[in-house]
Design a protein around this motif. Structure first.
Motif, PDB file in Angstrom:
ATOM      1  N   THR A   1      10.670 -14.935 -16.823  1.00  0.00           N
ATOM      2  CA  THR A   1      11.019 -14.082 -15.849  1.00  0.00           C
ATOM      3  C   THR A   1       9.774 -13.404 -15.168  1.00  0.00           C
ATOM      4  OG1 THR A   1      10.865 -12.177 -17.498  1.00  0.00           O
ATOM      5  CG2 THR A   1      13.070 -13.435 -17.260  1.00  0.00           C
ATOM      6  N   PHE A   2       8.650 -13.874 -15.552  1.00  0.00           N
ATOM      7  CA  PHE A   2       7.488 -13.180 -14.851  1.00  0.00           C
ATOM      8  C   PHE A   2       7.336 -14.216 -13.632  1.00  0.00           C
ATOM      9  CE2 PHE A   2       6.929 -11.500 -18.871  1.00  0.00           C
ATOM     10  CZ  PHE A   2       6.577 -10.449 -18.762  1.00  0.00           C
ATOM     11  N   GLU A   3       6.793 -13.397 -12.486  1.00  0.00           N
ATOM     12  CA  GLU A   3       6.326 -14.213 -10.980  1.00  0.00           C
ATOM     13  C   GLU A   3       5.016 -14.271 -11.016  1.00  0.00           C
ATOM     14  OE1 GLU A   3       7.276 -13.587  -6.341  1.00  0.00           O
ATOM     15  OE2 GLU A   3       8.402 -12.430  -7.734  1.00  0.00           O
ATOM     16  N   THR A   4       4.557 -15.665 -10.609  1.00  0.00           N
ATOM     17  CA  THR A   4       2.906 -15.667 -10.780  1.00  0.00           C
ATOM     18  C   THR A   4       2.414 -14.977  -9.181  1.00  0.00           C
ATOM     19  OG1 THR A   4       3.297 -17.678 -11.687  1.00  0.00           O
ATOM     20  CG2 THR A   4       1.266 -17.428 -10.471  1.00  0.00           C
ATOM     21  N   ILE A   5       1.488 -14.463  -9.278  1.00  0.00           N
ATOM     22  CA  ILE A   5       0.575 -13.831  -8.330  1.00  0.00           C
ATOM     23  C   ILE A   5      -0.462 -14.754  -8.126  1.00  0.00           C
ATOM     24  CG2 ILE A   5      -0.336 -11.560  -7.330  1.00  0.00           C
ATOM     25  CD1 ILE A   5       2.614 -11.506  -7.466  1.00  0.00           C
ATOM     26  N   VAL A   6      -1.189 -14.767  -8.984  1.00  0.00           N
ATOM     27  CA  VAL A   6      -2.537 -15.628  -8.926  1.00  0.00           C
ATOM     28  C   VAL A   6      -2.435 -16.452 -10.319  1.00  0.00           C
ATOM     29  CG1 VAL A   6      -5.000 -15.620  -9.110  1.00  0.00           C
ATOM     30  CG2 VAL A   6      -3.777 -13.734  -7.824  1.00  0.00           C
ATOM     31  N   ASP A   7      -2.616 -17.785  -9.934  1.00  0.00           N
ATOM     32  CA  ASP A   7      -2.717 -18.962 -11.133  1.00  0.00           C
ATOM     33  C   ASP A   7      -3.856 -18.978 -11.752  1.00  0.00           C
ATOM     34  OD1 ASP A   7      -0.195 -20.419 -10.635  1.00  0.00           O
ATOM     35  OD2 ASP A   7      -1.028 -21.269  -9.006  1.00  0.00           O
ATOM     36  N   GLY A   8      -3.661 -19.052 -13.219  1.00  0.00           N
ATOM     37  CA  GLY A   8      -4.850 -18.922 -14.007  1.00  0.00           C
ATOM     38  C   GLY A   8      -4.507 -19.282 -15.400  1.00  0.00           C
ATOM     39  N   THR A   9      -5.262 -19.325 -16.358  1.00  0.00           N
ATOM     40  CA  THR A   9      -5.159 -19.670 -17.915  1.00  0.00           C
ATOM     41  C   THR A   9      -5.495 -18.438 -18.642  1.00  0.00           C
ATOM     42  OG1 THR A   9      -5.448 -22.276 -17.325  1.00  0.00           O
ATOM     43  CG2 THR A   9      -5.490 -21.360 -19.731  1.00  0.00           C
ATOM     44  N   PRO A  10      -4.678 -17.987 -19.545  1.00  0.00           N
ATOM     45  CA  PRO A  10      -5.142 -16.656 -20.166  1.00  0.00           C
ATOM     46  C   PRO A  10      -5.764 -17.124 -21.238  1.00  0.00           C
ATOM     47  CG  PRO A  10      -2.746 -17.128 -20.457  1.00  0.00           C
ATOM     48  CD  PRO A  10      -3.263 -18.120 -19.403  1.00  0.00           C
ATOM     49  N   ARG A  11      -6.806 -16.320 -21.601  1.00  0.00           N
ATOM     50  CA  ARG A  11      -7.763 -16.674 -22.719  1.00  0.00           C
ATOM     51  C   ARG A  11      -7.063 -16.263 -24.241  1.00  0.00           C
ATOM     52  NH1 ARG A  11     -14.024 -14.731 -22.632  1.00  0.00           N
ATOM     53  NH2 ARG A  11     -13.679 -16.361 -21.037  1.00  0.00           N
ATOM     54  N   GLU A  12      -6.816 -17.181 -24.918  1.00  0.00           N
ATOM     55  CA  GLU A  12      -6.060 -16.720 -26.103  1.00  0.00           C
ATOM     56  C   GLU A  12      -6.787 -15.567 -26.890  1.00  0.00           C
ATOM     57  OE1 GLU A  12      -4.188 -19.019 -30.176  1.00  0.00           O
ATOM     58  OE2 GLU A  12      -5.335 -20.184 -28.548  1.00  0.00           O
ATOM     59  N   GLY A  13      -5.915 -14.704 -27.373  1.00  0.00           N
ATOM     60  CA  GLY A  13      -6.427 -13.468 -28.028  1.00  0.00           C
ATOM     61  C   GLY A  13      -7.080 -12.713 -27.381  1.00  0.00           C
ATOM     62  N   ALA A  14      -7.255 -12.515 -25.899  1.00  0.00           N
ATOM     63  CA  ALA A  14      -7.892 -11.514 -25.197  1.00  0.00           C
ATOM     64  C   ALA A  14      -6.835 -10.659 -24.906  1.00  0.00           C
ATOM     65  CB  ALA A  14      -8.381 -12.248 -23.997  1.00  0.00           C
ATOM     66  N   PRO A  15      -7.437  -9.381 -24.624  1.00  0.00           N
ATOM     67  CA  PRO A  15      -6.426  -8.149 -23.965  1.00  0.00           C
ATOM     68  C   PRO A  15      -5.715  -8.593 -22.832  1.00  0.00           C
ATOM     69  CG  PRO A  15      -8.625  -7.342 -24.559  1.00  0.00           C
ATOM     70  CD  PRO A  15      -8.658  -8.783 -24.622  1.00  0.00           C
ATOM     71  N   VAL A  16      -4.648  -7.930 -22.635  1.00  0.00           N
ATOM     72  CA  VAL A  16      -3.662  -8.212 -21.286  1.00  0.00           C
ATOM     73  C   VAL A  16      -3.737  -6.902 -20.919  1.00  0.00           C
ATOM     74  CG1 VAL A  16      -1.359  -8.592 -20.611  1.00  0.00           C
ATOM     75  CG2 VAL A  16      -2.247  -9.951 -22.452  1.00  0.00           C
ATOM     76  N   LEU A  17      -3.962  -6.616 -19.379  1.00  0.00           N
ATOM     77  CA  LEU A  17      -3.625  -5.376 -18.906  1.00  0.00           C
ATOM     78  C   LEU A  17      -2.429  -5.533 -18.094  1.00  0.00           C
ATOM     79  CD1 LEU A  17      -5.537  -3.141 -17.478  1.00  0.00           C
ATOM     80  CD2 LEU A  17      -5.597  -4.748 -15.454  1.00  0.00           C
ATOM     81  N   VAL A  18      -1.959  -4.303 -18.256  1.00  0.00           N
ATOM     82  CA  VAL A  18      -0.613  -4.226 -17.595  1.00  0.00           C
ATOM     83  C   VAL A  18      -0.668  -2.912 -16.615  1.00  0.00           C
ATOM     84  CG1 VAL A  18       1.835  -3.421 -18.001  1.00  0.00           C
ATOM     85  CG2 VAL A  18       0.505  -5.012 -19.687  1.00  0.00           C
ATOM     86  N   ALA A  19      -0.656  -2.946 -15.352  1.00  0.00           N
ATOM     87  CA  ALA A  19      -0.878  -1.880 -14.417  1.00  0.00           C
ATOM     88  C   ALA A  19      -0.029  -2.187 -12.940  1.00  0.00           C
ATOM     89  CB  ALA A  19      -2.510  -1.955 -13.995  1.00  0.00           C
ATOM     90  N   GLY A  20      -0.163  -0.963 -12.319  1.00  0.00           N
ATOM     91  CA  GLY A  20       0.413  -0.979 -11.088  1.00  0.00           C
ATOM     92  C   GLY A  20       1.108   0.120 -10.556  1.00  0.00           C
ATOM     93  N   PRO A  21       1.243   0.342  -9.261  1.00  0.00           N
ATOM     94  CA  PRO A  21       1.827   1.842  -8.512  1.00  0.00           C
ATOM     95  C   PRO A  21       3.319   1.779  -8.574  1.00  0.00           C
ATOM     96  CG  PRO A  21       1.016   0.075  -6.873  1.00  0.00           C
ATOM     97  CD  PRO A  21       0.907  -0.484  -8.294  1.00  0.00           C
ATOM     98  N   GLY A  22       3.679   2.924  -9.084  1.00  0.00           N
ATOM     99  CA  GLY A  22       4.978   3.304  -8.718  1.00  0.00           C
ATOM    100  C   GLY A  22       4.989   4.595  -7.874  1.00  0.00           C
ATOM    101  N   THR A  23       5.604   5.700  -8.504  1.00  0.00           N
ATOM    102  CA  THR A  23       5.369   6.984  -8.005  1.00  0.00           C
ATOM    103  C   THR A  23       4.002   7.627  -8.270  1.00  0.00           C
ATOM    104  OG1 THR A  23       7.706   7.619  -8.456  1.00  0.00           O
ATOM    105  CG2 THR A  23       5.924   9.573  -8.226  1.00  0.00           C
TER     106      THR A  23
END
Length: 321
Positions: A118-140
């Motif tokens: 269900t996630f839409e790709t913005i920038v292709d890449g390969t996640p590093r296993e075990g590394a942190p995931v950043l979740v961010a963005g603007p709403g209000t």
């Protein structure tokens, strides 16, 4: 303590969403969903009372994702001056177990619970296993959280107020925008530039830059004008997209979040095509000698509107185990 169903909420600067959540076949299912306008209520508890009265529900467990920092079971919403106390909610509504969590912490906790398709790709890449995931963005506002997890059963979320990091202009238009906003607001954050709460201020500054008369209009009309070829609004929306991508690039550097970036928030959803432009994508990776650090970091967009509700449910489930 066992839990079959729990009340969950997503409380932002504009809307309040309530639902019931239950885990079925390994995933959370959301039902009894209601979306309320925050302006219709004087407090969070008034909104919750309305929902419970309408549905007739009497939950024993609850977890609410709120747009503000959580301290000792209490929250003062950043963009709506509501004070919420877990203890007061429990006492007033007879809910035995109540948890409060920052809305983007809930969004981050939802990431491993949601179908990756269900996630839409913005920038292709390969996640590093075990590394942190950043979740961010603007709403209000501009939310930021980091997901940490060493296995599929134990997840932790680092939350803060990363959206209020200072805006960093990188071209002449952004420098002029920063100068105007600094004079008027005293401090210029990424939230002020990119979020819904700062849109009127940015629009007003752009009118000054372009020598146009300011007239307050909404984001939908701005987008329509941009799509019709209005250069000022095209530039304004692209600048906001560039700011989002630049900000999350900075945060990946700060947190080592090479597990990838998940963008969320209503504004992000409305400017997806601008986020995908080569200009915005280059803002994400361009860091001088550290460009290669970000070059293979993926960026995707979370499209599931139930994510903060699912994240709240997952957070509560983990807390009571």
């Amino acid at each position: 303590m066992m839990m079959d169903e729990l009340l969950v909420g997503d409380v932002g600067g504009t809307n309040v969403r309530f639902a019931m959540a239950r885990r079925t076949a390994g995933r959370f299912v959301i039902d009894h969903f209601e979306k309320l306008e925050g302006d219709d209520f004087g407090s969070f508890e008034e909104a919750l009372a309305s929902y419970l009265e309408t549905t007739g529900l009497k939950p024993d467990h609850a977890c609410f994702a709120l747009a503000g920092p959580v301290r000792a079971g209490e929250v003062l919403l950043t963009n709506r001056r509501w004070h919420v106390s877990a203890r007061h909610v429990s006492d007033r509504f007879g809910i035995g177990a109540v948890n409060l969590v920052n809305d983007f912490a809930a969004m981050a906790r939802a990431v491993p619970e949601i179908d990756p398709a269900t996630f839409e790709t913005i920038v292709d890449g390969t996640p590093r296993e075990g590394a942190p995931v950043l979740v961010a963005g603007p709403g209000t506002g501009f939310g930021v959280a980091t997901l940490l997890g060493s296995d599929a059963s134990t997840w932790h979320v680092l939350s803060g107020e990363g959206g209020h990091v200072a805006f960093s202009p990188r071209d002449e238009t952004e420098l002029e925008l920063a100068r105007i906003l600094l004079a008027r607001h005293g401090y210029v954050s990424n939230e002020l530039v990119a979020s819904g709460s700062g849109l009127n201020a940015v629009h007003e500054a752009f009118c000054e830059i372009h020598g146009r008369t300011y007239q307050e209009i909404g984001p939908q009309e701005m987008r329509q004008l941009a799509d019709a070829g209005d250069e000022m609004f095209l530039s304004l929306i692209q600048l906001r997209a560039n700011t989002v991508m630049s900000a999350v690039g900075d945060l990946v550097l700060a947190n080592g979040a090479l597990g990838g970036v998940v963008l969320a928030g209503g504004v992000t959803d409305r400017i997806t095509d601008f986020l995908k432009t080569p200009e915005a994508c280059e803002r994400f990776v361009e860091r001088g000698p550290l460009c290669q650090y970000l070059r293979n970091c993926p960026v995707s967009l979370m499209r599931d509107p139930e994510a903060p509700l699912i994240g709240a449910a997952a957070f509560h489930e983990q807390e009571i185990k």
